[in-house]
Write a protein that holds these residues in place. Sequence first.
Motif, short mmCIF file in Angstrom:
data_model
loop_
_atom_site.label_atom_id
_atom_site.label_comp_id
_atom_site.label_asym_id
_atom_site.label_seq_id
_atom_site.Cartn_x
_atom_site.Cartn_y
_atom_site.Cartn_z
N ASP A 25 42.01 49.00 43.01
CA ASP A 25 41.57 47.62 43.16
C ASP A 25 41.69 46.89 41.83
O ASP A 25 41.20 47.39 40.80
CB ASP A 25 40.13 47.57 43.65
CG ASP A 25 40.00 48.03 45.09
OD1 ASP A 25 41.03 48.08 45.80
OD2 ASP A 25 38.87 48.34 45.51
N GLU B 20 50.93 43.86 44.46
CA GLU B 20 50.76 44.20 45.87
C GLU B 20 52.05 44.65 46.52
O GLU B 20 52.05 45.06 47.69
CB GLU B 20 50.12 43.03 46.62
CG GLU B 20 48.68 42.79 46.16
CD GLU B 20 47.89 41.90 47.09
OE1 GLU B 20 48.52 41.05 47.77
OE2 GLU B 20 46.65 42.07 47.13
N ARG C 9 46.00 46.92 45.20
CA ARG C 9 45.66 45.68 45.89
C ARG C 9 44.83 44.80 44.97
O ARG C 9 44.04 45.29 44.16
CB ARG C 9 44.89 45.96 47.18
CG ARG C 9 43.54 46.61 46.98
CD ARG C 9 42.89 46.98 48.31
NE ARG C 9 41.65 47.73 48.10
CZ ARG C 9 41.01 48.36 49.08
NH1 ARG C 9 41.49 48.34 50.32
NH2 ARG C 9 39.89 49.01 48.82
N VAL D 112 41.85 42.38 44.61
CA VAL D 112 40.63 42.12 45.38
C VAL D 112 39.98 40.79 45.03
O VAL D 112 39.13 40.30 45.78
CB VAL D 112 39.60 43.26 45.19
CG1 VAL D 112 40.14 44.57 45.75
CG2 VAL D 112 39.23 43.43 43.72
N HIS E 288 32.71 42.86 42.78
CA HIS E 288 33.71 43.67 43.48
C HIS E 288 33.92 45.06 42.86
O HIS E 288 34.50 45.92 43.52
CB HIS E 288 35.05 42.93 43.51
CG HIS E 288 35.04 41.68 44.33
ND1 HIS E 288 35.17 41.67 45.71
CD2 HIS E 288 34.91 40.37 43.97
CE1 HIS E 288 35.12 40.42 46.15
NE2 HIS E 288 34.97 39.61 45.12
N PRO F 153 36.12 46.24 40.54
CA PRO F 153 37.52 46.67 40.60
C PRO F 153 37.77 47.85 39.67
O PRO F 153 37.01 48.10 38.73
CB PRO F 153 38.28 45.43 40.12
CG PRO F 153 37.32 44.75 39.20
CD PRO F 153 35.96 44.95 39.82
#
Length: 210
Positions: A3, A22, A28, A30, A46, A48
Amino acid sequence: MIDVLLADDQQEIRGAFRLILEAQPDIRVVAEAADGAEAIELARRHRPDVVLTDIRMPVMDGLAVTRALAGEGVRVVVVTVFDLDEYVDTALREGACGFLLKRSSPTLLVEAVRAAVAGDALISPQITVRMLSRLARPRPAKPATEPLTPREADIARGVAAGQTNAEIAAALHLAPGTVKNHIATIQRKLNARNRVGIATWTWDHTPPPP
């Protein structure tokens, strides 16, 4: 999945980085932030694996972001157009685990994210050459808080030679996880924030192997 949080005040830069990252099956994005304060808020929300941050941003700059998040154990890679020695030195001293120029290739960007997750550090080659030249100058000695064991000294020499954890593990017939644990211990003993700090100390204090 890895992330990633993107922090840059230019939306087109964030969009380009998102497309690059991506396109990889294991990465990915986020969250995206347009200023430093938002980057810190979103990173804490989040959590990450890696934060990619520009240096010059509104509200709080990328160096302040690095200081705040690296201190909380978040892996931060600085990506900027400015390769000033002052920025490089400060970012690494504050705990950044990578420093890339925005003109770096997409491959290098992806490698920097994966290196950060693996506990390694990736710095743009042109910066590395200049930094090594400066680090070769004499500096005041800073003794370790505890002596390194022979095994730790071997691993520190590998870090100073620019080897990744996997390369050190193969050379010393160790598991990569064991090398990672040793590096964490070495950082504590040397009061080093990152691999560059380990390398700098090793060049000054550790004799080459017999």
